[in-house]
Design a protein around this motif. Structure first.
Motif, short mmCIF file in Angstrom:
data_model
loop_
_atom_site.label_atom_id
_atom_site.label_comp_id
_atom_site.label_asym_id
_atom_site.label_seq_id
_atom_site.Cartn_x
_atom_site.Cartn_y
_atom_site.Cartn_z
N ASP A 16 0.83 -1.20 0.00
CA ASP A 16 0.00 0.00 0.00
C ASP A 16 0.86 1.25 0.00
O ASP A 16 0.58 2.22 -0.72
CB ASP A 16 -0.93 0.01 1.23
N TRP A 63 3.93 1.47 -1.09
CA TRP A 63 4.60 1.58 -2.38
C TRP A 63 3.67 2.21 -3.42
O TRP A 63 4.08 3.07 -4.19
CB TRP A 63 5.07 0.19 -2.85
N GLN A 64 2.43 1.78 -3.41
CA GLN A 64 1.46 2.35 -4.35
C GLN A 64 1.29 3.85 -4.12
O GLN A 64 1.07 4.62 -5.07
CB GLN A 64 0.10 1.65 -4.20
N LYS A 117 11.04 4.61 -6.32
CA LYS A 117 9.88 3.74 -6.49
C LYS A 117 10.16 2.69 -7.56
O LYS A 117 9.85 1.50 -7.38
CB LYS A 117 8.65 4.56 -6.86
#
Length: 361
Positions: free
Chosen positions: A184, A186-187, A195
């Motif tokens: 979550d 990372w998103q 990233k």
């Protein structure tokens, strides 16, 4: 809150105190056990850390960790997801397993609280632990460059003592921020090289040849220090598991020192850590460091050549480990004070070897 709600809460608290008192009496043979003070509420309201007093010599003061995971509790940062709750609930189960099966193997140079009793039922877990305050009374929120050494040395001893450990019953990957457990966050990251390189950073750490047990949450708040600030002990083993020791080192240094101190004293800190690590590994190989239970560990082979290889590998992963933690922060709380220029400099250093690196990155 209504008067009836307050009455219900008071009754529940009385029942809990009665249960804890009975637990303590059974665990240490106390005739008298009483609450002394509430030390803190666990993260997200998932329980409490309590100090209790007894009439047992040597156990006049004890720590009770009352763990009661609540699926409906609010997350302090808003990350109130099913995955977040499952991770937290598992972390408490793993901490109980750590204290039952691993903590006794630690020795004085990597001091941890002794487990005095454990209780589990469908509603909660109770850990009864040694109170470290008499020998380690000092808690700090910032350290100078000399004061940072006892915690670094504790980490070196801990990493040496559990080098090549398989982490049975613990996290297969230690540390609460590793990529697999933080999709979550990372998103939520803004697009950019950190990233895009997240999987590569994670693989570099996961594929390191030298793996040990890492504390997994080695921030300054989880260390306490002797009166003279020469010795450290550590608490809070919810995220202990297998990993690269640099993950603990970068997290500890970032929590202790200012950005400028981290930059200026990077080599000093790393050299101090590795000197202690080499010495601790040799003591372990020589059988010179019995565990807290008085028992020797199984035979452990270590050579100076292996030590050189370990240091070379882990030094090369220092910037990688720092950037891996930055990756978590950039998704979880991008305005955090630890997201700073030094972290950016280390990210640039770490990403020099990233296959996706371009001149524009």
């Amino acid at each position: 809150m209504s008067a009836s709600d307050r009455q219900v809460d008071a009754a529940a608290e009385t029942l809990l105190e009665s249960a804890i008192a009975a637990f303590i009496r059974g665990a240490v043979g106390a005739r008298h056990a009483a609450p002394s003070n509430h030390l803190q509420t666990l993260w997200g309201g998932q329980g409490s850390l309590l100090r209790w007093s007894t009439d047992v010599p040597g156990h006049e003061s004890l720590i009770v960790k009352y763990i009661a995971p609540d699926r409906d509790a609010s997350h302090p940062r808003g990350w109130n997801t099913q995955q977040s709750f499952a991770r937290k609930a598992r972390s408490y189960a793993i901490e109980c397993h750590w204290y039952e099966h691993y903590a006794v193997r630690c020795h004085a140079r990597c001091k941890v609280p002794r487990l005095l009793g454990i209780h589990r039922d469908e509603q909660c877990n109770l850990l009864l632990l040694e109170d470290l305050t008499p020998a380690y009374p000092r808690l700090r929120d910032r350290l100078n460059i000399i004061e940072v050494l006892p915690g670094l040395h504790w980490l070196a001893e801990f990493h040496a003592w559990f080098m090549h450990e398989q982490a049975t019953g613990l996290w297969p990957r230690g540390c609460y921020w590793h990529l697999d457990t933080r999709p979550d966050e990372w998103q939520a990251m803004s697009d950019g090289p950190v990233k895009m390189a997240a999987s590569w950073l994670d693989e570099r750490l996961q594929q390191a040849r030298f793996q040990t047990l890492v504390h997994g949450d080695a921030k300054l708040a989880n260390f306490c220090f002797s009166h003279d600030m020469t010795r450290a002990s550590a608490v809070d083993f919810q995220y202990v598991g297998r990993g690269c020791g640099m993950s603990d080192v970068v997290y500890y240094l970032g929590s202790c020192l200012s950005e400028n101190d981290c930059r200026e004293h990077e080599e000093y800190c790393l050299s101090s850590y590795f000197r202690q690590l080499h010495a601790a590994l040799q003591r372990r190989a020589d059988g010179a460091a019995p565990s807290a239970s008085g028992e020797q560990q199984a035979s452990f082979t270590w050579t100076s050549g292996m030590g050189q290889q370990l240091e070379q590998e882990w030094r090369s992963l220092y910037a990688v480990a720092w950037t891996d933690f930055q990756r978590f922060l950039l998704g979880w709380m991008p305005d955090h004070a630890k997201v700073n220029r030094y972290g950016h400099e280390l990210a640039m250093r770490a990403l020099q070897d990233w296959p996706g690196q371009t001149a524009d990155s």
